[in-house]
Design a protein around this motif. Structure first.
Motif, PDB file in Angstrom:
ATOM      1  N   PHE A 193      66.568  19.208 -35.315  1.00  0.00           N
ATOM      2  CA  PHE A 193      66.184  17.816 -35.459  1.00  0.00           C
ATOM      3  C   PHE A 193      66.371  17.407 -36.922  1.00  0.00           C
ATOM      4  CE2 PHE A 193      63.892  18.886 -31.592  1.00  0.00           C
ATOM      5  CZ  PHE A 193      64.071  17.744 -30.819  1.00  0.00           C
ATOM      6  N   ILE A 194      66.737  16.132 -37.130  1.00  0.00           N
ATOM      7  CA  ILE A 194      66.881  15.613 -38.491  1.00  0.00           C
ATOM      8  C   ILE A 194      65.485  15.267 -39.012  1.00  0.00           C
ATOM      9  CG2 ILE A 194      68.029  13.931 -39.966  1.00  0.00           C
ATOM     10  CD1 ILE A 194      69.968  15.654 -38.344  1.00  0.00           C
ATOM     11  N   PRO A 195      65.059  15.827 -40.146  1.00  0.00           N
ATOM     12  CA  PRO A 195      63.726  15.533 -40.675  1.00  0.00           C
ATOM     13  C   PRO A 195      63.498  14.031 -40.848  1.00  0.00           C
ATOM     14  CG  PRO A 195      64.702  17.366 -41.867  1.00  0.00           C
ATOM     15  CD  PRO A 195      65.783  16.806 -40.990  1.00  0.00           C
ATOM     16  N   ASP A 196      62.324  13.575 -40.443  1.00  0.00           N
ATOM     17  CA  ASP A 196      61.901  12.191 -40.597  1.00  0.00           C
ATOM     18  C   ASP A 196      62.735  11.216 -39.765  1.00  0.00           C
ATOM     19  OD1 ASP A 196      60.065  10.374 -41.690  1.00  0.00           O
ATOM     20  OD2 ASP A 196      61.462   9.756 -43.253  1.00  0.00           O
ATOM     21  N   ARG A 197      63.525  11.758 -38.821  1.00  0.00           N
ATOM     22  CA  ARG A 197      64.312  10.909 -37.916  1.00  0.00           C
ATOM     23  C   ARG A 197      64.168  11.477 -36.503  1.00  0.00           C
ATOM     24  NH1 ARG A 197      68.231   7.491 -40.349  1.00  0.00           N
ATOM     25  NH2 ARG A 197      68.305   7.678 -42.620  1.00  0.00           N
ATOM     26  N   PRO A 198      63.076  11.156 -35.830  1.00  0.00           N
ATOM     27  CA  PRO A 198      62.767  11.801 -34.554  1.00  0.00           C
ATOM     28  C   PRO A 198      63.757  11.522 -33.434  1.00  0.00           C
ATOM     29  CG  PRO A 198      61.242   9.992 -35.008  1.00  0.00           C
ATOM     30  CD  PRO A 198      62.019  10.224 -36.260  1.00  0.00           C
ATOM     31  N   SER A 199      64.623  10.518 -33.605  1.00  0.00           N
ATOM     32  CA  SER A 199      65.583  10.202 -32.546  1.00  0.00           C
ATOM     33  C   SER A 199      66.978  10.754 -32.827  1.00  0.00           C
ATOM     34  CB  SER A 199      65.682   8.686 -32.345  1.00  0.00           C
ATOM     35  OG  SER A 199      66.199   8.069 -33.515  1.00  0.00           O
ATOM     36  N   GLU A 200      67.107  11.614 -33.870  1.00  0.00           N
ATOM     37  CA  GLU A 200      68.431  12.137 -34.221  1.00  0.00           C
ATOM     38  C   GLU A 200      68.430  13.660 -34.207  1.00  0.00           C
ATOM     39  OE1 GLU A 200      70.376  10.166 -37.585  1.00  0.00           O
ATOM     40  OE2 GLU A 200      68.911   8.546 -37.406  1.00  0.00           O
ATOM     41  N   LEU A 201      69.522  14.228 -33.695  1.00  0.00           N
ATOM     42  CA  LEU A 201      69.643  15.667 -33.479  1.00  0.00           C
ATOM     43  C   LEU A 201      71.022  16.130 -33.929  1.00  0.00           C
ATOM     44  CD1 LEU A 201      68.271  18.163 -32.016  1.00  0.00           C
ATOM     45  CD2 LEU A 201      69.517  17.443 -29.970  1.00  0.00           C
ATOM     46  N   LEU A 202      71.081  17.334 -34.515  1.00  0.00           N
ATOM     47  CA  LEU A 202      72.355  17.911 -34.950  1.00  0.00           C
ATOM     48  C   LEU A 202      72.590  19.219 -34.218  1.00  0.00           C
ATOM     49  CD1 LEU A 202      74.723  17.669 -37.056  1.00  0.00           C
ATOM     50  CD2 LEU A 202      73.403  19.235 -38.478  1.00  0.00           C
ATOM     51  N   SER A 203      73.851  19.451 -33.810  1.00  0.00           N
ATOM     52  CA  SER A 203      74.195  20.711 -33.156  1.00  0.00           C
ATOM     53  C   SER A 203      75.457  21.288 -33.782  1.00  0.00           C
ATOM     54  CB  SER A 203      74.412  20.512 -31.653  1.00  0.00           C
ATOM     55  OG  SER A 203      75.542  19.682 -31.409  1.00  0.00           O
ATOM     56  N   GLY A 204      75.591  22.620 -33.689  1.00  0.00           N
ATOM     57  CA  GLY A 204      76.784  23.302 -34.177  1.00  0.00           C
ATOM     58  C   GLY A 204      77.317  24.222 -33.096  1.00  0.00           C
ATOM     59  N   GLY A 205      78.656  24.310 -32.992  1.00  0.00           N
ATOM     60  CA  GLY A 205      79.228  25.089 -31.905  1.00  0.00           C
ATOM     61  C   GLY A 205      80.343  26.027 -32.325  1.00  0.00           C
ATOM     62  N   TYR A 206      80.703  26.905 -31.400  1.00  0.00           N
ATOM     63  CA  TYR A 206      81.817  27.815 -31.623  1.00  0.00           C
ATOM     64  C   TYR A 206      83.161  27.100 -31.514  1.00  0.00           C
ATOM     65  CZ  TYR A 206      78.573  31.791 -31.275  1.00  0.00           C
ATOM     66  OH  TYR A 206      77.554  32.693 -31.476  1.00  0.00           O
ATOM     67  N   ASP A 207      83.136  25.795 -31.236  1.00  0.00           N
ATOM     68  CA  ASP A 207      84.347  24.980 -31.283  1.00  0.00           C
ATOM     69  C   ASP A 207      84.585  24.427 -32.684  1.00  0.00           C
ATOM     70  OD1 ASP A 207      82.171  23.291 -31.302  1.00  0.00           O
ATOM     71  OD2 ASP A 207      82.872  21.997 -29.668  1.00  0.00           O
ATOM     72  N   SER A 208      83.856  24.962 -33.661  1.00  0.00           N
ATOM     73  CA  SER A 208      83.994  24.579 -35.077  1.00  0.00           C
ATOM     74  C   SER A 208      83.660  23.109 -35.305  1.00  0.00           C
ATOM     75  CB  SER A 208      85.404  24.897 -35.592  1.00  0.00           C
ATOM     76  OG  SER A 208      85.719  26.259 -35.397  1.00  0.00           O
ATOM     77  N   ALA A 209      82.680  22.617 -34.555  1.00  0.00           N
ATOM     78  CA  ALA A 209      82.276  21.222 -34.689  1.00  0.00           C
ATOM     79  C   ALA A 209      80.782  21.109 -34.927  1.00  0.00           C
ATOM     80  CB  ALA A 209      82.652  20.438 -33.431  1.00  0.00           C
ATOM     81  N   LEU A 210      80.413  20.117 -35.728  1.00  0.00           N
ATOM     82  CA  LEU A 210      79.035  19.694 -35.911  1.00  0.00           C
ATOM     83  C   LEU A 210      78.906  18.319 -35.271  1.00  0.00           C
ATOM     84  CD1 LEU A 210      78.613  20.737 -39.648  1.00  0.00           C
ATOM     85  CD2 LEU A 210      77.324  21.719 -37.731  1.00  0.00           C
ATOM     86  N   LEU A 211      77.962  18.166 -34.340  1.00  0.00           N
ATOM     87  CA  LEU A 211      77.771  16.908 -33.624  1.00  0.00           C
ATOM     88  C   LEU A 211      76.391  16.348 -33.938  1.00  0.00           C
ATOM     89  CD1 LEU A 211      79.162  17.889 -30.086  1.00  0.00           C
ATOM     90  CD2 LEU A 211      80.412  16.993 -32.062  1.00  0.00           C
ATOM     91  N   HIS A 212      76.357  15.063 -34.243  1.00  0.00           N
ATOM     92  CA  HIS A 212      75.129  14.359 -34.627  1.00  0.00           C
ATOM     93  C   HIS A 212      74.831  13.326 -33.540  1.00  0.00           C
ATOM     94  CE1 HIS A 212      73.459  10.989 -37.454  1.00  0.00           C
ATOM     95  NE2 HIS A 212      72.469  11.607 -36.843  1.00  0.00           N
ATOM     96  N   PHE A 213      73.687  13.494 -32.854  1.00  0.00           N
ATOM     97  CA  PHE A 213      73.376  12.701 -31.668  1.00  0.00           C
ATOM     98  C   PHE A 213      72.248  11.706 -31.879  1.00  0.00           C
ATOM     99  CE2 PHE A 213      75.097  16.656 -29.890  1.00  0.00           C
ATOM    100  CZ  PHE A 213      75.981  16.184 -28.926  1.00  0.00           C
ATOM    101  N   ASP A 214      72.337  10.592 -31.140  1.00  0.00           N
ATOM    102  CA  ASP A 214      71.208   9.713 -30.890  1.00  0.00           C
ATOM    103  C   ASP A 214      70.552  10.241 -29.621  1.00  0.00           C
ATOM    104  OD1 ASP A 214      69.812   7.556 -29.396  1.00  0.00           O
ATOM    105  OD2 ASP A 214      70.417   6.301 -31.072  1.00  0.00           O
ATOM    106  N   ILE A 215      69.325  10.758 -29.729  1.00  0.00           N
ATOM    107  CA  ILE A 215      68.688  11.424 -28.596  1.00  0.00           C
ATOM    108  C   ILE A 215      68.423  10.458 -27.446  1.00  0.00           C
ATOM    109  CG2 ILE A 215      66.611  12.651 -27.848  1.00  0.00           C
ATOM    110  CD1 ILE A 215      66.442  13.796 -30.699  1.00  0.00           C
ATOM    111  N   GLY A 216      67.944   9.261 -27.761  1.00  0.00           N
ATOM    112  CA  GLY A 216      67.615   8.306 -26.710  1.00  0.00           C
ATOM    113  C   GLY A 216      68.821   7.876 -25.896  1.00  0.00           C
ATOM    114  N   GLN A 217      69.952   7.630 -26.587  1.00  0.00           N
ATOM    115  CA  GLN A 217      71.160   7.193 -25.905  1.00  0.00           C
ATOM    116  C   GLN A 217      72.018   8.354 -25.416  1.00  0.00           C
ATOM    117  OE1 GLN A 217      71.780   3.921 -25.272  1.00  0.00           O
ATOM    118  NE2 GLN A 217      69.792   3.500 -26.214  1.00  0.00           N
TER     119      GLN A 217
END
Length: 354
Positions: free
Chosen positions: A158-182
């Motif tokens: 989770f992004i600190p102080d941003r409860p609706s935002e999430l970051l993920s990392g994968g073996y596809d060499s990508a970092l994805l930044h999400f809006d949790i609600g949408q």
């Protein structure tokens, strides 16, 4: 800062997950599905969970609240278990779980890292299928993001102080930044391998760990020995105006022009941990540990300074690392295949013992 070896904890099976409770109780998960508690500096087991059936991939703790006792959440295979943090039983099993959920899409869809939101209402997960999702803790409702990684998602934060935002990392060499609600992607960073040096090509830049400091500074480590420092989302003072950088509509930690790469090891960097807003610890698969102080120069550019480095003493391979203000713990397995946790104490100027 300097660390000195304090103790070595041996367990029957390789260590696959490490976590500290809010009260700094150490939890050790193994690939035989067992979990053990330790009240450091003691290395005696204070409590244990009998085998949950699959490797323990992640352990997180809910924050204690007035109306909700602390729980420890454990990922094992495609399942998620919650156990009360306080119990009179020395040894518990899956039957003692206060919650048990099948979260993976099938038996092969193993859960990887878990992350709990600052308000304690959401639990995030990534899985081998590449999916990224959240669980509403009060209702146990499982939701998945609309987009996913093309292969294993091993890291979520989770992004600190941003409860609706999430970051993920994968073996596809990508970092994805999400809006949790949408469930939508807000930003992404696709990582390219650096040019081979002297004809030698390292491992692909799979994302192996993701850490975010309390102020929003990102560290993401890769299988080719690098760490990406993303400073675009960091809250920091604005020296010219005497106030903090204006808060952006969304976190901007994946902006390429506000980050840079550090080469920190010759092989995979399996774990990164921010001990506070400016101290980052990294550990490689083969046990090279280092701490960096991350600051900014007068122009505002990020600049890391290595302040300490050492090597693990008894580990053949490292799989997990965790830290508090007082302790640094590294876990994996020894040459005989059995599990080992090395406990290091923050000793100021005491030099590590070799």
């Amino acid at each position: 800062m300097t660390y000195a070896p304090h103790a070595t904890i041996q367990v029957p099976s390789a260590v696959s997950a490490l976590s500290f409770s809010p009260q700094e109780v150490l939890c050790v998960g193994s690939d035989d599905g067992s979990v053990r508690w330790y009240n450091l500096p003691s290395t005696k087991v204070s409590r244990a969970i009998k085998s949950l059936g699959d490797e323990i991939s992640s352990i997180v703790w809910s924050q204690p609240k007035k109306d909700h006792p602390t729980s420890v959440w454990v990922a094992s295979g495609p399942k998620l278990f919650a156990f009360p943090a306080e119990t009179q039983k020395m040894i518990v099993s899956a039957a003692d779980a206060s919650c048990s959920l099948l979260v993976g899409e099938d038996d092969e869809d193993v859960l990887n890292e878990l992350s709990i939101s600052e308000n304690g209402r959401l639990l995030a997960f990534g899985s081998d299928s590449g999916s990224v999702g959240t669980i509403e803790i009060p209702t146990q409702k499982v939701s998945r993001m609309r987009a996913s990684h093309t292969t294993v998602c091993g890291s979520v934060k989770f992004i600190p102080d941003r409860p609706s935002e999430l970051l993920s990392g994968g073996y596809d060499s990508a970092l994805l930044h999400f809006d949790i609600g949408q469930g939508n992607i807000l930003s992404r960073l696709d990582i390219s391998a650096p040019p081979p040096t002297q004809g030698v090509s390292l491992s692909p830049p799979f994302v192996l760990s993701v850490s975010i400091s309390p102020l929003g500074l990102l560290a993401a480590s890769t299988a080719d020995g690098r760490v990406w420092l993303g400073g675009g989302g960091e809250k920091r003072p604005n020296s010219s105006q005497g106030n903090k950088k204006k808060r952006s509509r969304k976190w901007e930690g994946l902006k390429e022009d506000e980050g840079f790469w550090m080469q920190v090891a010759d092989g995979p960097v399996v774990s990164t941990v921010f001990r506070d807003a400016e101290r980052l610890v990294t550990c490689s698969l083969l046990g090279a540990i280092a701490e960096y102080k991350i600051s900014r120069n007068p122009e505002g550019t990020l600049q890391p300074e290595k302040t300490w480095s050492s090597s693990t003493l008894h580990l053949e391979k490292v799989d997990a690392m965790a830290a508090t203000q007082a302790w640094l713990v590294v876990g994996g397995f020894a040459k005989d295949g059995k599990g080992v946790v090395e406990v290091w104490r923050d000793e100021g100027n005491v030099q590590p013992v070799t």
